[in-house]
Design a protein around this motif. Structure first.
Motif, PDB file in Angstrom:
ATOM      1  N   HIS A  29       0.159  -1.377   0.073  1.00 56.12           N
ATOM      2  CA  HIS A  29      -0.024   0.020  -0.105  1.00 56.12           C
ATOM      3  C   HIS A  29       0.855   1.744   0.126  1.00 56.12           C
ATOM      4  CE1 HIS A  29      -4.288  -1.436   1.322  1.00 56.12           C
ATOM      5  NE2 HIS A  29      -4.040  -2.093   0.591  1.00 56.12           N
ATOM      6  N   LEU A  30       0.563   2.340  -0.649  1.00 52.56           N
ATOM      7  CA  LEU A  30       0.877   3.681  -1.060  1.00 52.56           C
ATOM      8  C   LEU A  30       0.194   4.434  -0.349  1.00 52.56           C
ATOM      9  CD1 LEU A  30       1.256   3.307  -4.707  1.00 52.56           C
ATOM     10  CD2 LEU A  30       2.955   2.308  -2.578  1.00 52.56           C
ATOM     11  N   TYR A  31      -0.572   4.415   0.565  1.00 56.00           N
ATOM     12  CA  TYR A  31      -1.179   5.870   1.181  1.00 56.00           C
ATOM     13  C   TYR A  31      -1.798   5.666   2.602  1.00 56.00           C
ATOM     14  CZ  TYR A  31      -2.151   7.321  -4.162  1.00 56.00           C
ATOM     15  OH  TYR A  31      -2.029   8.171  -5.574  1.00 56.00           O
ATOM     16  N   PHE A  32      -1.199   6.626   3.330  1.00 59.63           N
ATOM     17  CA  PHE A  32      -1.137   6.029   4.797  1.00 59.63           C
ATOM     18  C   PHE A  32      -2.266   7.186   5.150  1.00 59.63           C
ATOM     19  CE2 PHE A  32       1.315   2.570   3.674  1.00 59.63           C
ATOM     20  CZ  PHE A  32       2.770   3.075   2.938  1.00 59.63           C
ATOM     21  N   TYR A  33      -3.269   7.253   6.601  1.00 58.96           N
ATOM     22  CA  TYR A  33      -3.770   7.626   6.840  1.00 58.96           C
ATOM     23  C   TYR A  33      -4.156   7.692   8.546  1.00 58.96           C
ATOM     24  CZ  TYR A  33      -5.573   8.024   1.851  1.00 58.96           C
ATOM     25  OH  TYR A  33      -5.433   8.126   0.762  1.00 58.96           O
ATOM     26  N   TRP A  34      -4.229   8.545   9.295  1.00 59.46           N
ATOM     27  CA  TRP A  34      -4.233   8.622  10.928  1.00 59.46           C
ATOM     28  C   TRP A  34      -5.704   9.197  10.889  1.00 59.46           C
ATOM     29  CZ3 TRP A  34      -2.835   5.073  13.971  1.00 59.46           C
ATOM     30  CH2 TRP A  34      -0.986   5.235  13.945  1.00 59.46           C
ATOM     31  N   TYR A  35      -6.487   8.204  11.583  1.00 57.83           N
ATOM     32  CA  TYR A  35      -7.947   9.668  12.374  1.00 57.83           C
ATOM     33  C   TYR A  35      -8.307   9.014  13.893  1.00 57.83           C
ATOM     34  CZ  TYR A  35      -9.963   8.809   7.343  1.00 57.83           C
ATOM     35  OH  TYR A  35      -9.993   9.247   5.269  1.00 57.83           O
ATOM     36  N   ARG A  36      -9.160   9.855  13.751  1.00 60.75           N
ATOM     37  CA  ARG A  36      -8.908   9.647  15.338  1.00 60.75           C
ATOM     38  C   ARG A  36     -10.676  10.033  15.078  1.00 60.75           C
ATOM     39  NH1 ARG A  36      -8.475  15.446  18.939  1.00 60.75           N
ATOM     40  NH2 ARG A  36      -9.660  16.183  18.588  1.00 60.75           N
ATOM     41  N   SER A  48      -2.776  12.917   6.023  1.00 57.59           N
ATOM     42  CA  SER A  48      -2.408  11.878   5.034  1.00 57.59           C
ATOM     43  C   SER A  48      -1.011  11.591   4.806  1.00 57.59           C
ATOM     44  CB  SER A  48      -3.506  11.763   3.690  1.00 57.59           C
ATOM     45  OG  SER A  48      -3.593  12.903   3.185  1.00 57.59           O
ATOM     46  N   PHE A  49      -0.865  10.651   4.636  1.00 53.45           N
ATOM     47  CA  PHE A  49       0.990  10.321   3.596  1.00 53.45           C
ATOM     48  C   PHE A  49       0.988   9.879   2.566  1.00 53.45           C
ATOM     49  CE2 PHE A  49       4.735  11.254   6.015  1.00 53.45           C
ATOM     50  CZ  PHE A  49       5.676   9.791   5.654  1.00 53.45           C
ATOM     51  N   TYR A  50       1.960   9.937   1.796  1.00 56.09           N
ATOM     52  CA  TYR A  50       1.994   8.870   0.623  1.00 56.09           C
ATOM     53  C   TYR A  50       3.334   9.872   0.339  1.00 56.09           C
ATOM     54  CZ  TYR A  50       2.266   8.109  -4.398  1.00 56.09           C
ATOM     55  OH  TYR A  50       2.202   8.215  -5.508  1.00 56.09           O
ATOM     56  N   SER A  87      -7.212  12.039  24.392  1.00 55.93           N
ATOM     57  CA  SER A  87      -7.818  10.473  24.361  1.00 55.93           C
ATOM     58  C   SER A  87      -9.600  10.264  23.248  1.00 55.93           C
ATOM     59  CB  SER A  87      -8.903  10.438  25.382  1.00 55.93           C
ATOM     60  OG  SER A  87      -8.261  10.836  26.709  1.00 55.93           O
ATOM     61  N   ALA A  88      -8.718   9.523  23.063  1.00 54.94           N
ATOM     62  CA  ALA A  88      -9.629   8.428  21.614  1.00 54.94           C
ATOM     63  C   ALA A  88      -9.021   7.121  21.164  1.00 54.94           C
ATOM     64  CB  ALA A  88      -9.209   9.908  20.785  1.00 54.94           C
ATOM     65  N   MET A  89      -9.963   6.730  20.627  1.00 52.40           N
ATOM     66  CA  MET A  89      -9.046   5.825  19.598  1.00 52.40           C
ATOM     67  C   MET A  89      -9.149   6.378  18.094  1.00 52.40           C
ATOM     68  SD  MET A  89      -9.914   2.645  20.540  1.00 52.40           S
ATOM     69  CE  MET A  89     -10.623   1.705  18.607  1.00 52.40           C
ATOM     70  N   TYR A  90      -7.472   6.163  18.126  1.00 50.81           N
ATOM     71  CA  TYR A  90      -7.219   6.263  16.450  1.00 50.81           C
ATOM     72  C   TYR A  90      -6.509   5.836  15.667  1.00 50.81           C
ATOM     73  CZ  TYR A  90      -5.394  10.433  19.206  1.00 50.81           C
ATOM     74  OH  TYR A  90      -5.929  11.793  19.973  1.00 50.81           O
ATOM     75  N   PHE A  91      -6.959   5.356  14.624  1.00 54.65           N
ATOM     76  CA  PHE A  91      -7.377   4.684  13.758  1.00 54.65           C
ATOM     77  C   PHE A  91      -6.264   4.835  12.190  1.00 54.65           C
ATOM     78  CE2 PHE A  91     -10.376   1.789  14.953  1.00 54.65           C
ATOM     79  CZ  PHE A  91     -11.713   2.984  15.722  1.00 54.65           C
ATOM     80  N   CYS A  92      -4.991   3.830  11.741  1.00 51.76           N
ATOM     81  CA  CYS A  92      -4.396   4.226  11.178  1.00 51.76           C
ATOM     82  C   CYS A  92      -5.124   3.349  10.075  1.00 51.76           C
ATOM     83  CB  CYS A  92      -3.210   2.924  11.391  1.00 51.76           C
ATOM     84  SG  CYS A  92      -1.841   2.851   9.875  1.00 51.76           S
ATOM     85  N   ALA A  93      -4.924   3.572   8.474  1.00 54.44           N
ATOM     86  CA  ALA A  93      -5.885   3.541   7.622  1.00 54.44           C
ATOM     87  C   ALA A  93      -4.815   3.864   6.438  1.00 54.44           C
ATOM     88  CB  ALA A  93      -6.804   3.977   7.071  1.00 54.44           C
ATOM     89  N   ASP A 100      -9.815   0.212  -5.996  1.00 50.53           N
ATOM     90  CA  ASP A 100     -11.315  -0.562  -5.860  1.00 50.53           C
ATOM     91  C   ASP A 100     -10.920  -0.680  -4.353  1.00 50.53           C
ATOM     92  OD1 ASP A 100     -10.448  -1.850  -9.354  1.00 50.53           O
ATOM     93  OD2 ASP A 100     -11.517  -0.202  -8.541  1.00 50.53           O
ATOM     94  N   ASP A 101     -11.083  -1.526  -3.635  1.00 46.21           N
ATOM     95  CA  ASP A 101     -10.827  -1.743  -2.236  1.00 46.21           C
ATOM     96  C   ASP A 101     -11.252  -0.918  -1.282  1.00 46.21           C
ATOM     97  OD1 ASP A 101      -8.603  -4.195  -3.428  1.00 46.21           O
ATOM     98  OD2 ASP A 101     -10.567  -4.141  -3.807  1.00 46.21           O
ATOM     99  N   GLY A 102     -11.350   0.363  -1.779  1.00 42.68           N
ATOM    100  CA  GLY A 102     -10.876   1.400  -0.300  1.00 42.68           C
ATOM    101  C   GLY A 102     -10.063   1.281   0.389  1.00 42.68           C
ATOM    102  N   TYR A 103     -10.120   2.195   1.366  1.00 41.90           N
ATOM    103  CA  TYR A 103      -9.041   2.188   2.509  1.00 41.90           C
ATOM    104  C   TYR A 103      -9.343   1.019   3.750  1.00 41.90           C
ATOM    105  CZ  TYR A 103      -8.991   7.355   1.889  1.00 41.90           C
ATOM    106  OH  TYR A 103      -9.039   8.396   1.586  1.00 41.90           O
ATOM    107  N   THR A 104      -8.322  -0.045   4.125  1.00 41.63           N
ATOM    108  CA  THR A 104      -7.865  -1.275   4.813  1.00 41.63           C
ATOM    109  C   THR A 104      -7.475  -0.294   6.796  1.00 41.63           C
ATOM    110  OG1 THR A 104      -7.455  -2.240   3.717  1.00 41.63           O
ATOM    111  CG2 THR A 104      -6.861  -2.543   5.686  1.00 41.63           C
ATOM    112  N   PHE A 105      -8.458  -0.378   7.197  1.00 44.21           N
ATOM    113  CA  PHE A 105      -8.531   0.146   8.916  1.00 44.21           C
ATOM    114  C   PHE A 105      -7.873  -1.089   9.827  1.00 44.21           C
ATOM    115  CE2 PHE A 105      -9.967   4.968   8.876  1.00 44.21           C
ATOM    116  CZ  PHE A 105     -10.991   4.876   7.552  1.00 44.21           C
TER     117      PHE A 105
END
Lengths: 114, 109
Positions: A29-36, A48-50, A87-93, A100-105
């Motif tokens: 995978h080439l694109y990386f993301y953090w969400y909370r 987002s990081f590329y 304080s939160a849940m932090y998700f990497c994607a 076509d497969d969308g983000y994988t979290f």
């Protein structure tokens, strides 16, 4: 099925301390993301990081936050001086070349600042 | 970034078909429409994605009218395990995708 792995699953830290959240992306995978996601609220985009640099960042991603790929595999989110409101849940994607497969979290890191 | 509007919540019963509609009036030419599912304390999970017309996979169908200003996620014969929050996202693939509040679907026995 390939997975995005996040560590630790839960971290408790004192206010003002630095924390590093780790993510191992899917290998091609080439694109990386953090969400909370603060408890009971919506998922919020952080960054987002590329191609080894930040592509986009939200207003939440201030100077206290940073991201890097220190060894070409791990993708980390650092919070320099944590606040109670971090304080939160932090998700990497991650996203591959086949869009076509969308983000994988990942399954997330629950950060609790006390 | 195109703003999306979804119902806050929906109720259904096991075995029924559920249709969740999302409005995205300001969708851009390069934007795709993607739906995610999220269970409590888990990361969102990709369900389906489309650009126009209809897309179907093993878990859902996505209907997109010609003007692309809305989309409908269709879940056939839901079960209790489909109780979750469903998010509609609109954006350019590879760009930052912003989540809305989502639709909380509750499936009852």
């Amino acid at each position: 099925e390939p997975e995005v792995t996040q560590t630790p699953s839960h971290q408790v830290t004192q206010m003002g301390q630095e924390v590093i959240l780790r993510c191992v992306p899917i290998s091609n995978h080439l694109y990386f993301y953090w969400y909370r996601q603060i408890l009971g609220q919506k998922v919020e985009f952080l960054v987002s990081f590329y191609n080894n640099e930040i592509s986009e960042k939200s207003e939440i991603f201030d100077d206290q936050f940073s991201v890097e790929r220190p060894d070409g595999s791990n993708f980390t989110l650092k919070i320099r001086s944590t606040k109670l409101e971090d304080s939160a849940m932090y998700f990497c994607a991650t996203l591959g070349q086949s869009l076509d497969d969308g983000y994988t979290f990942g399954s997330g890191t629950r950060l609790t600042v006390v | 970034l195109a703003k999306t509007t979804q119902p806050i919540s929906m109720d259904s019963y096991e075995g029924q078909e559920v249709n969740i509609t999302c409005s995205h009036n300001n969708i851009a030419t390069n934007d795709y429409i993607t739906w995610y599912q999220q269970f409590p304390s888990q990361g969102p999970r990709f369900i389906i994605q489309g650009y126009k017309t209809k897309v179907t996979n093993e878990v859902a169908s996505l209907f997109i009218p010609a003007d692309r200003k809305s989309s409908t996620l269709s879940l056939p014969r839901v079960s209790l395990s489909d109780t979750a929050v469903y998010y509609c996202l609109v954006g350019d693939m590879g760009g930052d995708m912003r989540f809305g509040a989502g639709t909380r679907l509750t499936v009852k026995p």
